[in-house]
Design a protein around this motif. Structure first.
Motif, PDB file in Angstrom:
ATOM      1  N   HIS A  66      16.566   9.596   3.602  1.00 24.91           N
ATOM      2  CA  HIS A  66      15.136   9.575   3.260  1.00 24.91           C
ATOM      3  C   HIS A  66      14.568   8.170   3.419  1.00 24.91           C
ATOM      4  O   HIS A  66      13.441   8.001   3.908  1.00 24.91           O
ATOM      5  CB  HIS A  66      14.939  10.057   1.824  1.00 24.91           C
ATOM      6  N   GLY A  67      15.351   7.158   3.020  1.00 24.05           N
ATOM      7  CA  GLY A  67      14.883   5.780   3.125  1.00 24.05           C
ATOM      8  C   GLY A  67      14.593   5.387   4.550  1.00 24.05           C
ATOM      9  O   GLY A  67      13.595   4.711   4.832  1.00 24.05           O
TER      10      GLY A  67
ATOM     11  N   ASP B 159       5.539  -2.492  13.432  1.00 14.46           N
ATOM     12  CA  ASP B 159       6.579  -1.532  13.788  1.00 14.46           C
ATOM     13  C   ASP B 159       7.937  -2.220  13.912  1.00 14.46           C
ATOM     14  O   ASP B 159       8.881  -1.680  14.481  1.00 14.46           O
ATOM     15  CB  ASP B 159       6.235  -0.786  15.083  1.00 14.46           C
ATOM     16  N   LEU B 160       8.023  -3.411  13.341  1.00 14.19           N
ATOM     17  CA  LEU B 160       9.267  -4.173  13.373  1.00 14.19           C
ATOM     18  C   LEU B 160       9.933  -4.136  11.999  1.00 14.19           C
ATOM     19  O   LEU B 160       9.370  -4.601  11.021  1.00 14.19           O
ATOM     20  CB  LEU B 160       8.997  -5.624  13.777  1.00 14.19           C
ATOM     21  N   ALA B 161      11.115  -3.561  11.948  1.00 14.41           N
ATOM     22  CA  ALA B 161      11.818  -3.436  10.671  1.00 14.41           C
ATOM     23  C   ALA B 161      13.312  -3.308  10.913  1.00 14.41           C
ATOM     24  O   ALA B 161      13.751  -2.861  11.979  1.00 14.41           O
ATOM     25  CB  ALA B 161      11.308  -2.233   9.884  1.00 14.41           C
ATOM     26  N   VAL B 162      14.069  -3.693   9.899  1.00 13.36           N
ATOM     27  CA  VAL B 162      15.524  -3.567   9.935  1.00 13.36           C
ATOM     28  C   VAL B 162      15.951  -2.791   8.695  1.00 13.36           C
ATOM     29  O   VAL B 162      15.509  -3.101   7.578  1.00 13.36           O
ATOM     30  CB  VAL B 162      16.217  -4.952   9.949  1.00 13.36           C
ATOM     31  N   PHE B 163      16.789  -1.794   8.883  1.00 16.58           N
ATOM     32  CA  PHE B 163      17.287  -0.962   7.789  1.00 16.58           C
ATOM     33  C   PHE B 163      18.749  -1.329   7.551  1.00 16.58           C
ATOM     34  O   PHE B 163      19.596  -1.149   8.425  1.00 16.58           O
ATOM     35  CB  PHE B 163      17.158   0.518   8.155  1.00 16.58           C
TER      36      PHE B 163
ATOM     37  N   LEU C 239      10.802   3.922   5.003  1.00  9.47           N
ATOM     38  CA  LEU C 239      10.574   2.727   5.815  1.00  9.47           C
ATOM     39  C   LEU C 239       9.377   2.915   6.744  1.00  9.47           C
ATOM     40  O   LEU C 239       8.629   1.963   6.998  1.00  9.47           O
ATOM     41  CB  LEU C 239      11.835   2.388   6.616  1.00  9.47           C
ATOM     42  N   GLU C 240       9.168   4.139   7.235  1.00  6.96           N
ATOM     43  CA  GLU C 240       8.026   4.395   8.107  1.00  6.96           C
ATOM     44  C   GLU C 240       6.701   4.239   7.358  1.00  6.96           C
ATOM     45  O   GLU C 240       5.717   3.736   7.911  1.00  6.96           O
ATOM     46  CB  GLU C 240       8.137   5.804   8.711  1.00  6.96           C
ATOM     47  N   PHE C 241       6.668   4.668   6.079  1.00  4.78           N
ATOM     48  CA  PHE C 241       5.474   4.463   5.264  1.00  4.78           C
ATOM     49  C   PHE C 241       5.166   2.973   5.137  1.00  4.78           C
ATOM     50  O   PHE C 241       4.023   2.536   5.263  1.00  4.78           O
ATOM     51  CB  PHE C 241       5.658   5.059   3.862  1.00  4.78           C
ATOM     52  N   TYR C 242       6.211   2.193   4.864  1.00  2.84           N
ATOM     53  CA  TYR C 242       6.026   0.749   4.683  1.00  2.84           C
ATOM     54  C   TYR C 242       5.535   0.090   5.969  1.00  2.84           C
ATOM     55  O   TYR C 242       4.663  -0.790   5.936  1.00  2.84           O
ATOM     56  CB  TYR C 242       7.340   0.106   4.255  1.00  2.84           C
ATOM     57  N   LYS C 243       6.083   0.508   7.095  1.00  8.78           N
ATOM     58  CA  LYS C 243       5.680  -0.068   8.380  1.00  8.78           C
ATOM     59  C   LYS C 243       4.204   0.223   8.665  1.00  8.78           C
ATOM     60  O   LYS C 243       3.461  -0.653   9.119  1.00  8.78           O
ATOM     61  CB  LYS C 243       6.574   0.471   9.494  1.00  8.78           C
TER      62      LYS C 243
ATOM     63  N   GLY D 172       0.792  -1.210   0.000  1.00  8.05           N
ATOM     64  CA  GLY D 172       0.000   0.000   0.000  1.00  8.05           C
ATOM     65  C   GLY D 172       0.829   1.267   0.000  1.00  8.05           C
ATOM     66  O   GLY D 172       0.408   2.298  -0.492  1.00  8.05           O
ATOM     67  N   GLY D 173       2.029   1.238   0.574  1.00  8.29           N
ATOM     68  CA  GLY D 173       2.871   2.421   0.610  1.00  8.29           C
ATOM     69  C   GLY D 173       4.004   2.327  -0.380  1.00  8.29           C
ATOM     70  O   GLY D 173       4.940   3.116  -0.341  1.00  8.29           O
ATOM     71  N   GLY D 174       3.930   1.346  -1.272  1.00  2.00           N
ATOM     72  CA  GLY D 174       5.009   1.120  -2.218  1.00  2.00           C
ATOM     73  C   GLY D 174       5.696  -0.185  -1.894  1.00  2.00           C
ATOM     74  O   GLY D 174       5.396  -0.830  -0.892  1.00  2.00           O
ATOM     75  N   PRO D 175       6.627  -0.621  -2.731  1.00  2.00           N
ATOM     76  CA  PRO D 175       7.260  -1.923  -2.529  1.00  2.00           C
ATOM     77  C   PRO D 175       8.422  -1.881  -1.534  1.00  2.00           C
ATOM     78  O   PRO D 175       9.416  -1.214  -1.748  1.00  2.00           O
ATOM     79  CB  PRO D 175       7.765  -2.282  -3.934  1.00  2.00           C
TER      80      PRO D 175
END
Length: 478
Positions: free
Chosen positions: A411-412, A427-431, A417-421, A382-385
């Motif tokens: 920016h990423g 709220d679990l993600a690794v950059f 990444l916040e959009f994707y979350k 929904g927020g992009g791939p």
């Protein structure tokens, strides 16, 4: 987007030695994941495959000659001749060759009508100049911003499908691959079939590897620009269009070159010749996307994937985080302490971001198989791939976003990444940052942003940096 599990190579599925496809000069495609390569019609006459450089190129030209003739006699958009040209310009996506940006799905789709009309209008503009070469269609990815490489590739596939079928049929008969009657565009062909996880049977068409590229002309045009600028008339026209612009953007330079190329029939013919001269196929030796390395890992496995520790995914998202961190640690170890960094460089230049993503995916996928965990590359939520989504059931989701150091790192991390979350309701993600030596102050900036979020009591994504700079050989390291 459907989840990708157990990526399957044509050679593995049909029990064909990969060397047989290599000897035949054919791509060994994934049957359930699109390969990020595209057929470029400019490469047809350069192909070493006799069927392609004789029959296919002739068929391609005849196909689009009809469109050119119809546009030439058209007096207005939507008159009978224009409609005939529109029918000739088939933009439906053939699902049979496994090429494109399909991610985890190979199902075909139709493109918006406005893209078709844009191609027809630009073609009409070129024809009005007096040019009539049907290969003008290969330049649409350069002239039209909305025409991607997949569009050009699919148009070409549709035009030369009979020749690709003949190549596929010959190979399959010689290597004992069963053939079945398959309908493509209302015509029945004998082709191999792949049964996808949903039980659908999909016909497969093999493609010579010397007619595919990894980028459209529009995104890889420096050599074309240099060649075209050797023509004094085009050079003068480009400079005139750019007059007053101190630092023109890539888009502005493309627009200027487009205008110059459409200045006259002679200008256009020279420009088309420059394109043909400077376009080359995807080089397996350089492997800028890491595609061939991905195939090797999928086919032969990867060392060090067995883990001593057991995972209990019933414990929820935090246990998935542990699995994800272990896959990243494994990738990091092989890049920093092994020789995997070599797969991320082309000579003295970093490979495209896609290369590190594909290689990591191959490692992570093999790791996930052993632990019954789903991994979806480029899952659109929904927020992009997002680059990767790891999941167990519906609620337990962990995202991984991977950026090269020379890209939009801040920016990423801060925005993308916040959009994707938010879109994936986790709220679990690794950059992950792949550092090629040009990270600069970006790492300090994203660490500052992360620290501020933690101080506000917010959950902040973990940051992992992988050093992909060139290393001395293992024997020379102390």
């Amino acid at each position: 987007m459907a989840r990708v599990q157990n990526p399957t190579l044509f050679s593995t599925y049909f029990g064909v030695p990969p060397q047989a496809l290599t000897a035949a000069g054919l791509i060994d495609p994934f049957l359930d994941v699109d390969v990020p390569l595209f057929i470029d019609p400019v490469l047809l006459e350069k192909s070493g495959n006799k069927t392609i450089n004789t029959t296919a190129i002739t068929r391609f030209r005849k196909h689009f000659e009809i469109m050119v003739r119809m546009l030439a006699i058209s007096k207005a958009e939507d008159d009978a001749a224009w409609k005939a040209a529109r029918r000739q310009l088939d933009l439906s996506e053939p699902p049979e060759n496994g090429l494109g940006y399909g991610g985890s799905s190979r199902s075909g789709s139709s493109r918006p009508g406005d893209i078709r009309e844009a191609i027809l209008r630009t073609s009409k503009e070129i024809i009005t100049l007096g040019a009539s070469d049907p290969e003008m269609i290969s330049l649409m990815g350069f002239f039209e911003e909305d025409v991607g490489p997949d569009t050009i590739s699919d148009m070409t596939t549709t035009a030369i499908i009979e020749d690709l079928v003949a190549i596929t049929e010959d190979f399959c008969k010689a290597n004992g691959v069963p053939l079945f009657s398959s309908d493509i565009g209302g015509t029945s062909y004998m082709l191999p079939r792949f049964a996808d996880p949903k039980g659908r049977t999909v016909p497969i068409v093999l493609v010579p590897k010397d007619i595919v590229r990894d980028l459209p002309i529009a995104n890889d045009w420096s050599g074309i620009e240099s060649a075209a600028m050797e023509n004094a008339r085009i050079r003068d026209r480009v400079n005139r269009f750019l007059a007053g612009i101190i630092t023109p953007t890539v888009v502005e330079r493309k627009q200027a070159l487009r205008s110059a190329a459409l200045g006259s029939p002679a200008d256009f013919d020279f420009f088309l010749a420059a394109v043909k001269e400077n376009v080359s196929n995807y080089d397996p030796n350089l492997d800028a996307l890491g595609y061939y390395r991905l195939k090797e890992i999928i086919a032969n496995g990867f060392p060090g994937l067995k883990q001593i520790a057991a995972y209990d995914l019933k414990l929820g998202p935090n246990e998935i985080v542990r699995v994800v961190n272990d896959t990243i640690s494994l990738f990091k170890r092989h890049v920093e302490d092994g020789n995997l960094w070599e797969e991320l460089w082309v000579g003295s230049k970093p490979k495209k971001e896609r290369a590190s993503q594909l290689i990591y995916y191959a490692i992570a996928d093999a790791f996930c198989k052993a632990n019954d965990l789903d991994i979806s590359p480029e899952a659109n939520m929904g927020g992009g791939p997002i680059d990767f989504k790891f999941s167990s059931g519906y609620r337990a989701r962990v995202l991984v976003e991977m950026k090269r150091s020379g890209g939009t790192v801040v920016h990423g991390f801060e925005k993308q990444l916040e959009f994707y979350k938010a879109a994936s309701q986790t709220d679990l993600a690794v950059f992950v940052v792949i550092d090629y030596g040009d990270l600069g102050n970006k790492l300090n900036e994203i660490r500052r942003i992360r620290e501020e979020r933690l101080n506000r009591g917010e959950r902040a994504s973990e940051i992992i940096v992988i050093d992909a700079t060139p290393k001395a050989s293992a024997s020379k390291r102390k």
